[in-house]
Design a protein around this motif. Structure first.
Motif, PDB file in Angstrom:
ATOM      1  N   LEU A   1       0.848  -1.190   0.000  1.00  0.00           N
ATOM      2  CA  LEU A   1       0.000   0.000   0.000  1.00  0.00           C
ATOM      3  C   LEU A   1       0.883   1.239   0.000  1.00  0.00           C
ATOM      4  O   LEU A   1       1.844   1.334   0.767  1.00  0.00           O
ATOM      5  CB  LEU A   1      -0.905  -0.005   1.235  1.00  0.00           C
ATOM      6  CG  LEU A   1      -1.812   1.220   1.416  1.00  0.00           C
ATOM      7  CD1 LEU A   1      -2.848   1.283   0.295  1.00  0.00           C
ATOM      8  CD2 LEU A   1      -2.504   1.178   2.779  1.00  0.00           C
ATOM      9  N   GLY A   2       0.538   2.203  -0.866  1.00  0.00           N
ATOM     10  CA  GLY A   2       1.352   3.411  -0.981  1.00  0.00           C
ATOM     11  C   GLY A   2       0.731   4.658  -0.401  1.00  0.00           C
ATOM     12  O   GLY A   2       1.424   5.668  -0.224  1.00  0.00           O
ATOM     13  N   VAL A   3      -0.587   4.634  -0.102  1.00  0.00           N
ATOM     14  CA  VAL A   3      -1.260   5.853   0.378  1.00  0.00           C
ATOM     15  C   VAL A   3      -2.288   5.505   1.453  1.00  0.00           C
ATOM     16  O   VAL A   3      -2.867   4.413   1.457  1.00  0.00           O
ATOM     17  CB  VAL A   3      -1.980   6.599  -0.769  1.00  0.00           C
ATOM     18  CG1 VAL A   3      -0.988   7.147  -1.769  1.00  0.00           C
ATOM     19  CG2 VAL A   3      -2.993   5.711  -1.460  1.00  0.00           C
ATOM     20  N   GLU A   4      -2.494   6.464   2.350  1.00  0.00           N
ATOM     21  CA  GLU A   4      -3.601   6.383   3.304  1.00  0.00           C
ATOM     22  C   GLU A   4      -4.444   7.639   3.131  1.00  0.00           C
ATOM     23  O   GLU A   4      -3.929   8.762   3.159  1.00  0.00           O
ATOM     24  CB  GLU A   4      -3.111   6.285   4.742  1.00  0.00           C
ATOM     25  CG  GLU A   4      -4.261   6.172   5.741  1.00  0.00           C
ATOM     26  CD  GLU A   4      -3.814   5.948   7.167  1.00  0.00           C
ATOM     27  OE1 GLU A   4      -4.693   5.791   8.046  1.00  0.00           O
ATOM     28  OE2 GLU A   4      -2.588   5.927   7.418  1.00  0.00           O
TER      29      GLU A   4
ATOM     30  N   GLY B   1     -10.327   2.106  -2.994  1.00  0.00           N
ATOM     31  CA  GLY B   1      -9.336   1.067  -3.262  1.00  0.00           C
ATOM     32  C   GLY B   1      -9.845  -0.356  -3.163  1.00  0.00           C
ATOM     33  O   GLY B   1      -9.289  -1.174  -2.408  1.00  0.00           O
ATOM     34  N   ALA B   2     -10.896  -0.672  -3.902  1.00  0.00           N
ATOM     35  CA  ALA B   2     -11.400  -2.047  -3.925  1.00  0.00           C
ATOM     36  C   ALA B   2     -10.323  -2.981  -4.477  1.00  0.00           C
ATOM     37  O   ALA B   2      -9.453  -2.573  -5.239  1.00  0.00           O
ATOM     38  CB  ALA B   2     -12.655  -2.128  -4.784  1.00  0.00           C
ATOM     39  N   GLY B   3     -10.401  -4.245  -4.080  1.00  0.00           N
ATOM     40  CA  GLY B   3      -9.452  -5.238  -4.554  1.00  0.00           C
ATOM     41  C   GLY B   3      -8.250  -5.409  -3.652  1.00  0.00           C
ATOM     42  O   GLY B   3      -7.346  -6.198  -3.966  1.00  0.00           O
ATOM     43  N   TYR B   4      -8.227  -4.710  -2.511  1.00  0.00           N
ATOM     44  CA  TYR B   4      -7.056  -4.818  -1.633  1.00  0.00           C
ATOM     45  C   TYR B   4      -6.930  -6.201  -1.012  1.00  0.00           C
ATOM     46  O   TYR B   4      -5.824  -6.672  -0.730  1.00  0.00           O
ATOM     47  CB  TYR B   4      -7.089  -3.730  -0.557  1.00  0.00           C
ATOM     48  CG  TYR B   4      -8.214  -3.842   0.448  1.00  0.00           C
ATOM     49  CD1 TYR B   4      -8.096  -4.642   1.591  1.00  0.00           C
ATOM     50  CD2 TYR B   4      -9.402  -3.133   0.260  1.00  0.00           C
ATOM     51  CE1 TYR B   4      -9.133  -4.730   2.506  1.00  0.00           C
ATOM     52  CE2 TYR B   4     -10.437  -3.226   1.163  1.00  0.00           C
ATOM     53  CZ  TYR B   4     -10.298  -4.025   2.287  1.00  0.00           C
ATOM     54  OH  TYR B   4     -11.327  -4.128   3.187  1.00  0.00           O
ATOM     55  N   LYS B   5      -8.050  -6.874  -0.801  1.00  0.00           N
ATOM     56  CA  LYS B   5      -7.983  -8.215  -0.215  1.00  0.00           C
ATOM     57  C   LYS B   5      -7.248  -9.180  -1.136  1.00  0.00           C
ATOM     58  O   LYS B   5      -6.600 -10.122  -0.676  1.00  0.00           O
ATOM     59  CB  LYS B   5      -9.389  -8.734   0.078  1.00  0.00           C
ATOM     60  CG  LYS B   5     -10.111  -7.960   1.180  1.00  0.00           C
ATOM     61  CD  LYS B   5     -11.496  -8.532   1.440  1.00  0.00           C
ATOM     62  CE  LYS B   5     -12.209  -7.748   2.535  1.00  0.00           C
ATOM     63  NZ  LYS B   5     -13.575  -8.275   2.773  1.00  0.00           N
ATOM     64  N   LYS B   6      -7.348  -8.938  -2.432  1.00  0.00           N
ATOM     65  CA  LYS B   6      -6.691  -9.808  -3.407  1.00  0.00           C
ATOM     66  C   LYS B   6      -5.252  -9.376  -3.669  1.00  0.00           C
ATOM     67  O   LYS B   6      -4.365 -10.208  -3.869  1.00  0.00           O
ATOM     68  CB  LYS B   6      -7.482  -9.801  -4.717  1.00  0.00           C
ATOM     69  CG  LYS B   6      -6.845 -10.640  -5.815  1.00  0.00           C
ATOM     70  CD  LYS B   6      -7.675 -10.567  -7.096  1.00  0.00           C
ATOM     71  CE  LYS B   6      -7.027 -11.381  -8.209  1.00  0.00           C
ATOM     72  NZ  LYS B   6      -7.776 -11.311  -9.476  1.00  0.00           N
TER      73      LYS B   6
ATOM     74  N   ASN C   1      -0.043  -3.495   5.105  1.00  0.00           N
ATOM     75  CA  ASN C   1      -0.988  -2.518   5.663  1.00  0.00           C
ATOM     76  C   ASN C   1      -2.452  -2.878   5.429  1.00  0.00           C
ATOM     77  O   ASN C   1      -3.283  -2.010   5.137  1.00  0.00           O
ATOM     78  CB  ASN C   1      -0.711  -1.130   5.075  1.00  0.00           C
ATOM     79  CG  ASN C   1       0.711  -0.663   5.285  1.00  0.00           C
ATOM     80  OD1 ASN C   1       1.536  -0.818   4.390  1.00  0.00           O
ATOM     81  ND2 ASN C   1       1.000  -0.103   6.457  1.00  0.00           N
ATOM     82  N   LEU C   2      -2.780  -4.145   5.578  1.00  0.00           N
ATOM     83  CA  LEU C   2      -4.183  -4.547   5.421  1.00  0.00           C
ATOM     84  C   LEU C   2      -5.080  -3.850   6.433  1.00  0.00           C
ATOM     85  O   LEU C   2      -6.242  -3.539   6.146  1.00  0.00           O
ATOM     86  CB  LEU C   2      -4.320  -6.065   5.550  1.00  0.00           C
ATOM     87  CG  LEU C   2      -3.975  -6.883   4.299  1.00  0.00           C
ATOM     88  CD1 LEU C   2      -3.959  -8.366   4.618  1.00  0.00           C
ATOM     89  CD2 LEU C   2      -4.972  -6.597   3.179  1.00  0.00           C
ATOM     90  N   ASP C   3      -4.550  -3.602   7.648  1.00  0.00           N
ATOM     91  CA  ASP C   3      -5.344  -2.926   8.670  1.00  0.00           C
ATOM     92  C   ASP C   3      -5.702  -1.510   8.243  1.00  0.00           C
ATOM     93  O   ASP C   3      -6.815  -1.028   8.505  1.00  0.00           O
ATOM     94  CB  ASP C   3      -4.590  -2.913  10.001  1.00  0.00           C
ATOM     95  CG  ASP C   3      -3.222  -2.227   9.885  1.00  0.00           C
ATOM     96  OD1 ASP C   3      -2.612  -2.305   8.793  1.00  0.00           O
ATOM     97  OD2 ASP C   3      -2.778  -1.624  10.874  1.00  0.00           O
ATOM     98  N   VAL C   4      -4.764  -0.827   7.554  1.00  0.00           N
ATOM     99  CA  VAL C   4      -5.043   0.520   7.059  1.00  0.00           C
ATOM    100  C   VAL C   4      -6.124   0.470   5.979  1.00  0.00           C
ATOM    101  O   VAL C   4      -7.045   1.291   5.961  1.00  0.00           O
ATOM    102  CB  VAL C   4      -3.757   1.175   6.509  1.00  0.00           C
ATOM    103  CG1 VAL C   4      -4.060   2.547   5.917  1.00  0.00           C
ATOM    104  CG2 VAL C   4      -2.707   1.286   7.607  1.00  0.00           C
ATOM    105  N   CYS C   5      -5.999  -0.503   5.081  1.00  0.00           N
ATOM    106  CA  CYS C   5      -7.018  -0.659   4.025  1.00  0.00           C
ATOM    107  C   CYS C   5      -8.395  -0.879   4.630  1.00  0.00           C
ATOM    108  O   CYS C   5      -9.399  -0.345   4.138  1.00  0.00           O
ATOM    109  CB  CYS C   5      -6.654  -1.831   3.109  1.00  0.00           C
ATOM    110  SG  CYS C   5      -5.143  -1.613   2.145  1.00  0.00           S
TER     111      CYS C   5
END
Length: 1012
Positions: A20-23, A55-60, A65-69
């Motif tokens: 992940l590059g951005v929050e 940002g859909a598709g982060y689970k895949k 940084n899954l917690d941030v997503c």
């Protein structure tokens, strides 16, 4: 009251596996923040009005940084409209102009945010839904709501155009109107920029808007790149104006206007390749997700080259806009600029010329689109820098107004009186009878009001319709129909195809007779110069001979006296071929697609124009070499075996062997490009001769490059024999001019046949179209190693040679380039300042600042009208302002730029150890011709009458065969260029012994001796 540009940053869904590059955080109504993650940038937090995470598709895809997503709020299209849409709507209805400005990398979601899905071939396209849809972008939501509130006295009008490099295309014109971006661009009485020749269509209903947009949007230039499977290749601007009575003054009207500016992608042109994609679907959270999977670069390398050449020129306008925002932000911070006021300059390219003053007088929203992955952080950081500069700019919004005409005031009063009476009937106050009559009277008055408002301006729908009907009549005399009027035909037909969507689907050749003959004196007379008498024919019949009331369902192509190609194979004289749906037919160089209403399959993709063109080019390439054909037939038998061998052995090959294969493929692409261009140059030479412009000649030429494989670039040399000057242009620019000049020849021919006057616009005069082009004249090479040690440029090294970019690669002038060290980015120049750097490594970890000055550009070989300097420093593109209306051999620049690095690292040191180039771009001064290209020019009239009626000989394209000798010369030139590449490397090595570098070496030696 001044306001600032409202900036929104939106992050698109994931497409690749990455960190992940951005929050993205939204802390309040207009309090957003973007933070960069997993980066090495010194600045990582950026505040804006809005920060939207989609940002859909982060689970895949997310690898960190899954917690941030998970904790970031997912923002939908509806959420975006709820955030800003109602504010925009209120501004419009109050008579303001609103600019919606979409900026960012291709494929990052610019178009999706402002429009939503807009591809005509997908069911999700926003214009295919008459009611609000989950995927609608800002504009459809806004327009739908406005039409819902439409009242008497309201008028909706729409314009939609695209800027591609230096032209503007009217996407709403059925006859593909395009002109120089400078043509007709002027401010209206309210100070907003307008293009007066582009059509403005009056819209009665929401459905009118959807239909108009769908037709227009299909014409915009798009290409698949690695960033986006449908990347817009130019800047698209759509305006919707709502004219309505002013509530506070019934004698006045106010005009709310929204500018939707969907810009081309901001990625460096050299990073782009023409891509192949595969559409895949998968389920996430119970919903179907559609993803376009990138397969890699397209096999035809010419497509990538054209995209890159075009992208370089598109990026100039984006760079100018970035510089405009940067200079504006600097002036705002220094408090030297009042709200709504602009800085001088930054007016060289379409984007700034059209938008900069308008957006300062409007309520402006900047929507910057970014990607979530770390891989794209360099692009994200650049986009955020652009957004930061924009966010501090102060606006001074103003309103557009107009007086109501006496007729409009009278009709408004009459309608109000009728409404009051109708209300009384409906309430029962005046009895139950007469209400229907009153409603009919009111409807009639409403139509009268619409007609009165529609006829106010010269761009009315009625005027446009009249022009179209005139053209339909003129084309009809040649048996050619306009798709605009015949889209519901029951007859089989040929439809014109072009790789440029803007030019496709314009004409139809209806096959309405039992036998349709093509050529002069026949039923259909195409305007191509190479079409001969009895060129070919199509015979029609009915499968069921007992019922001839039905449309023809059996069509047969019959070869004639002219060159005809069917599905990539030449048709012999008297050869008969049964036509099937979607067959590709070429008649005299005109590419056509066969369609059969009622027979065409309901499902299935149409052949693309690119596929049809490639098929035809293969036919051309092989047409004159029967031995080559036989050899290819033999090689096909071994192809499967060769492919398997290549797959099995590729990993074992040395780099040199792989490079040889890459070189062979690249050279094959060069050969194909030459084969495509040569006939076009010959045909265009004939056309400009017919148009009394035989002073122009064209040659296909090759330009040396720094390509690691030593592959040259194919260019077109345009020579003006009146002035003995020449320029070098890219093939895509040549093809653009080729198409426009052919269109103008066609329009002149039609006017002559109809007995009416016609004059070609000055901007479309062949000399202006082909010779008045900005091109790269030469390059100055700088060796910046001495900048490591804090040295200034020596006086006698300031004026550097400008080398011609094409043979004979001679000196074509001098460019003054001066570097001076500064103590910091805000410091003044001090000639006594010199940082203490004994060894390059001493600079690591320290700041580095230099001022670059570019001055005179002297002794150029042509009289230049415009001139600009471009260069890339440390990965960032820079340019001077474009000097305009110079008429000189010696343009003078006053360019200064501070180049600063916060913290020097080894990568930057390595960069300074290598040469870098400064490019000089200019356009020649074009002298006006004594004669006009018009029907009043007797030479042109005589030429066109003869040229249309007389065959030019059955060449491969347009009557111009391929000159084998010329082709062999070009191939020999390739070998020369390869040898010159090697010589250049030796020359560069020798140049490093120049005075500055020599002084540097002496300083190093002295320093070493003093420190021993």
């Amino acid at each position: 009251m001044s306001v600032s540009i409202k900036v929104a940053i939106r992050c698109r869904p994931w497409t690749i596996d990455d960190k992940l590059g951005v929050e993205m955080t939204q802390n309040g109504e207009e309090e957003g923040e973007v933070e960069l993650l997993n980066s090495n940038y010194s600045t990582t937090r950026f505040p804006y009005s809005y920060s939207w995470w989609t940002g859909a598709g982060y689970k895949k895809h997310a690898k960190s940084n899954l917690d941030v997503c998970e904790r970031m709020k997912m923002v939908s299209q509806t959420d975006v409209y709820d955030s800003v849409g109602q504010k925009i709507k209120a501004d419009l209805m109050d008579g303001n102009a609103v600019v919606l400005f979409a900026y960012g990398l291709s494929g990052s979601g610019k178009t999706f945010t402002v429009f939503g899905p807009d591809a005509a071939d997908i069911p999700e396209a926003w214009f295919k839904h008459s009611e609000p849809h989950d995927l609608w972008g800002l504009f459809p939501h806004l327009a739908y709501d406005l039409f819902k509130e439409k009242q008497d006295g309201w008028k909706f009008s729409m314009m939609y155009f695209q800027n591609v490099v230096d032209i503007v295309r009217d996407l709403m014109s059925p006859m593909v109107d395009e002109k120089s971006y400078k043509s007709g661009m002027r401010k209206d009485k309210d100070g907003f920029m307008n293009i007066d020749w582009c059509q403005a269509a009056t819209l009665k209903t929401w459905d009118d808007l959807r239909e108009q947009f769908m037709k227009s949007n299909a014409k915009k230039a798009i290409s698949p790149t690695q960033f986006n499977h449908q990347s817009t290749r130019g800047h698209c601007i759509m305006t919707l104006e709502v004219e309505m009575p002013m509530p506070s003054n019934p004698t006045m009207k106010q005009k709310g206007r929204v500018y939707v500016c969907d810009l081309a992608g901001t990625e460096p042109a050299g990073d782009i390749f023409y891509a192949d994609y595969k559409k895949i679907k998968y389920m996430e959270d119970g919903k179907e997700v559609i993803e376009h999977k990138l397969l890699g670069p397209h096999k035809d390398q010419r497509k990538t080259k054209e995209l890159q050449d075009q992208g370089k020129k598109i990026n100039l306008s984006l760079s100018e806009m970035a510089q405009f925002f940067m200079k504006m932000a600097d002036a705002v911070k220094k408090k030297t600029l009042k709200p709504g006021k602009s800085i001088p300059g930054c007016n060289s390219f379409f984007l700034c010329k059209y938008l900069k003053d308008t957006m300062l007088q409007a309520r402006t929203y900047l929507f910057c689109a970014i990607r979530p992955e770390v891989t794209y952080l360099p692009y994200t950081f650049s986009t955020l820098g652009f957004a930061t500069n924009a966010s501090v700019i102060k606006l001074a919004p103003k309103k557009a107004t107009a007086n109501m005409t006496e007729k409009e005031r009278k009709l408004m009063a009459e309608m109000q009186e009728l409404k009051d009476l109708l209300a009384q009937y409906q309430s029962g106050e005046m009895g139950g009878k007469g209400g229907a009559d009153m409603a009919a009277l009111l409807a009639a008055k409403q139509k009268e009001m619409e007609a009165a408002m529609d006829g106010e301006d010269g761009n009315s729908s009625a005027k446009n319709d009249a022009m179209m009907k005139q053209q339909a009549e003129e084309y009809g005399r040649r048996g050619i129909h306009l798709t605009h009027f015949e889209k519901d035909t029951k007859y089989p037909y040929f439809m014109n195809l072009d790789e440029d969507p803007f030019r496709s689907n314009r004409f139809m050749y209806l096959l309405s007779k039992e036998k349709t003959v093509f050529g002069p004196g026949g039923d259909i007379k195409p305007l191509a110069l190479s079409v001969t008498k009895n060129h070919c024919s199509v015979e029609n019949s009915h499968t069921d001979a007992t019922d001839i009331t039905k449309a023809f369902d059996t069509c047969t192509l019959v070869g004639g006296a002219g060159e005809t190609v069917h599905n990539g194979k030449k048709v012999k004289k008297d050869e008969r071929i049964a036509l099937k749906s979607f067959d590709r037919v070429v008649i005299g160089g005109e590419l056509l697609l066969f369609r059969q209403p009622g027979v065409d399959p309901a499902e299935g993709d149409l052949p693309t124009a690119s596929e049809a063109v490639e098929e035809y080019q293969n036919c051309i390439a092989n047409a004159d070499n029967e031995q080559q054909k036989a050899l290819e037939e033999q090689m096909r038998a071994f192809q499967a075996e060769k492919d398997q061998w290549k797959k099995d052995t590729e990993n074992q090959m040395s780099q040199d062997e792989i490079a040889k294969e890459e070189h062979a493929r690249a050279m094959a692409a060069v050969d194909r490009e030459i084969l495509e261009l040569l006939p076009k140059t010959k045909e265009l030479k004939k056309i400009v001769g017919l148009l009394d412009r035989d002073c122009l000649t064209f040659d296909v030429t090759l330009q040396r490059t720094d390509d690691k494989l030593g592959v040259p670039k194919v260019k077109v040399k345009v020579i003006n024999n009146l002035t003995d000057e020449s320029i070098i242009i890219d093939p895509f620019e040549f093809m653009k001019s080729y198409s426009v000049v052919k269109d103008e020849m066609m329009r002149l021919s039609m006017a002559i046949e109809s007995g009416r006057d016609y004059e070609v616009d000055e901007d479309k005069d062949p000399i202006k179209m082909l010779f008045d082009n900005t091109f790269q004249l030469g390059t100055t090479t700088i060796f910046p190693e001495y900048l490591i040690y804090g040295l200034s440029t020596d006086e006698d090294e300031e004026n550097q040679d400008i080398k011609n970019i094409s043979a004979p690669y001679n000196n074509v002038g001098k460019l003054q380039v001066v570097w001076n060290p500064l103590e910091g980015p805000d410091a003044e120049f001090d000639e006594d300042y010199m940082p203490e750097i004994d060894d390059p490594t001493d600079l690591i970890g320290k700041p580095w600042t230099y001022r670059l000055k570019i001055g005179s550009c002297a002794a150029l070989p042509i009289i230049v009208d415009e001139c600009q300097i471009l260069y890339t420093f440390n990965g960032q593109e820079f340019s001077t302002d474009k000097l305009m209306e110079q008429s000189t051999h010696n343009p003078e620049f006053t360019y200064e730029m501070i180049h600063h690095v916060d913290c020097v690292d080894q990568e930057f040191l390595d960069y300074l150890m290598k040469p870098f180039e400064i490019d000089i771009h200019c356009s020649p001064k074009v002298m006006g011709m004594k004669t006009k290209v018009s029907t009043s020019n007797k030479a042109i009239v005589d030429n066109l009458k003869a040229g249309v009626m007389v065959s030019s000989g059955g060449g491969a394209v347009g009557g111009a065969g391929i000159d084998t000798g010329e082709l062999e010369k070009l191939r020999a030139r390739v070998k020369e260029l390869e040898a010159e590449n090697a010589a250049l490397r030796e020359e560069n090595a020798a140049l490093k012994g120049g005075k500055v570098v020599g002084s540097l070496e002496e300083a190093k030696a002295l320093d070493k001796s003093l420190n021993q």
